[in-house]
Motif scaffolding. Structure first.
Motif, mmCIF file in Angstrom:
data_model
loop_
_atom_site.group_PDB
_atom_site.id
_atom_site.type_symbol
_atom_site.label_atom_id
_atom_site.label_comp_id
_atom_site.label_asym_id
_atom_site.label_seq_id
_atom_site.Cartn_x
_atom_site.Cartn_y
_atom_site.Cartn_z
ATOM 1 N N GLN A 1 -4.643 -3.769 -6.992
ATOM 2 C CA GLN A 1 -4.351 -3.583 -8.406
ATOM 3 C C GLN A 1 -3.534 -4.764 -8.928
ATOM 4 O OE1 GLN A 1 -2.764 0.539 -8.911
ATOM 5 N NE2 GLN A 1 -3.177 0.677 -6.712
ATOM 6 N N ASP B 1 0.922 3.871 -2.954
ATOM 7 C CA ASP B 1 0.080 4.969 -2.481
ATOM 8 C C ASP B 1 -1.392 4.615 -2.662
ATOM 9 O OD1 ASP B 1 -0.461 7.395 -1.324
ATOM 10 O OD2 ASP B 1 -0.197 8.560 -3.160
ATOM 11 N N THR B 2 -1.743 3.425 -2.165
ATOM 12 C CA THR B 2 -3.074 2.861 -2.398
ATOM 13 C C THR B 2 -4.182 3.684 -1.757
ATOM 14 O OG1 THR B 2 -2.116 0.639 -2.542
ATOM 15 C CG2 THR B 2 -4.481 0.787 -2.144
ATOM 16 N N TYR C 1 0.833 -1.200 0.000
ATOM 17 C CA TYR C 1 0.000 0.000 0.000
ATOM 18 C C TYR C 1 0.871 1.254 0.000
ATOM 19 C CZ TYR C 1 -4.155 -2.793 1.279
ATOM 20 O OH TYR C 1 -5.196 -3.689 1.296
ATOM 21 N N ARG D 1 -14.001 -0.047 -4.712
ATOM 22 C CA ARG D 1 -12.848 0.236 -3.858
ATOM 23 C C ARG D 1 -11.936 -0.988 -3.767
ATOM 24 N NH1 ARG D 1 -17.090 2.588 -0.866
ATOM 25 N NH2 ARG D 1 -17.006 4.863 -0.839
ATOM 26 N N ARG E 1 -9.527 -1.256 -6.581
ATOM 27 C CA ARG E 1 -8.490 -0.232 -6.475
ATOM 28 C C ARG E 1 -7.510 -0.565 -5.352
ATOM 29 N NH1 ARG E 1 -12.908 3.378 -7.207
ATOM 30 N NH2 ARG E 1 -12.705 4.275 -5.114
ATOM 31 N N TYR F 1 -5.226 6.418 -3.969
ATOM 32 C CA TYR F 1 -5.886 5.919 -5.170
ATOM 33 C C TYR F 1 -7.313 5.468 -4.871
ATOM 34 C CZ TYR F 1 -6.710 3.078 -9.353
ATOM 35 O OH TYR F 1 -7.239 2.531 -10.504
#
Length: 242
Positions: free
Chosen positions: A198, A52-53, A48, A192, A195, A56
């Motif tokens: 990924q 930079d989850t 993460y 979500r 995202r 995002y």
């Protein structure tokens, strides 16, 4: 049948039993590697951070961590549902995501049952070889373990190459094999969960699983080969075959 023929047929039977036991144990070890990686929360935090989850997904790090904990607890049977309300009262996970996770949970729990049964059955088969042939079982068991490990290694190496060359194709095929519906097809614009996880995340997870698994398989195959060669060098090979 002569005594020599009976002895040889008995050793071949030991080889087959040992190979079956080795394959069961090795595939069970693969499930253990998957489970160990899939529920390693430090891995999630690191991925993460790198991707930079939270930004995002559009949530804070705290909410993302809570959503991940809820998901992992649900898959392990430690949470009754994926219900998770955010501060604005909106449910974090959509109904489609929850329905898909019902299938994922069933798949995971089935894999755990296979792992448990595989370790037990494989252990029984290997123990049975030694109870049947006693000292004469060591050589065929070592041979069977080496070749079973080599065969499984080749199988997973092909999967690893496939995933490395075209991960998207591998991932889509995986879902077609293990799921009977299209609930896994989630839209990044509204999901979500998709995202959160990924393609890069799953690629890193698969790579980590393969590293651990290959280390176990290669290590066990090498150990079996080394012990066998030492037996042969010190004359135990001839002793056990006579």
């Amino acid at each position: 049948m002569s005594g020599t023929g009976t002895k040889r047929s008995g050793l071949w039977a030991v080889r087959l039993l040992a190979a079956a036991g080795a394959v069961l144990i090795i595939f069970s070890a693969a499930v253990a590697c998957i489970s160990g990686t899939a529920f390693e929360k430090a891995f999630y935090r690191e991925e993460y951070r790198k991707m930079d989850t939270a930004a995002y997904v559009g949530v804070t790090d705290s909410v993302l961590g809570q959503a991940t904990d809820t998901l992992l607890d649900y898959l392990q049977g430690n949470a009754a549902s994926l219900d998770l309300a955010m501060e604005n009262g909106e449910e974090y996970y959509s109904q489609r995501e929850k329905d898909h996770m019902v299938d994922v949970k069933a798949l995971y729990q089935g894999a755990v049952r296979f792992m448990t049964a595989g370790f037990c059955a494989g252990g029984v088969l290997l123990a049975g070889c030694f109870l049947w042939k006693r000292k004469n079982a060591l050589k065929p068991v070592l041979q069977s373990w080496f070749w079973a490990a080599a065969g499984v290694l080749a199988f997973f190496a092909c999967i690893g190459i496939w995933a490395a060359v075209d991960f998207n194709s591998f991932w889509v095929s995986f879902h077609h094999v293990f799921f009977t519906n299209d609930l896994w097809l989630l839209d990044p614009a509204s999901s979500r969960m998709i995202r959160m996880f990924q393609e890069e995340f799953f690629a890193a997870m698969v790579a980590r699983i393969l590293v651990w698994f290959l280390a176990i398989v290669i290590g066990s195959a090498a150990a079996a080969g080394i012990v066998y060669q030492r037996m042969k060098k010190h004359g135990r090979y001839q002793h056990t075959c006579n």
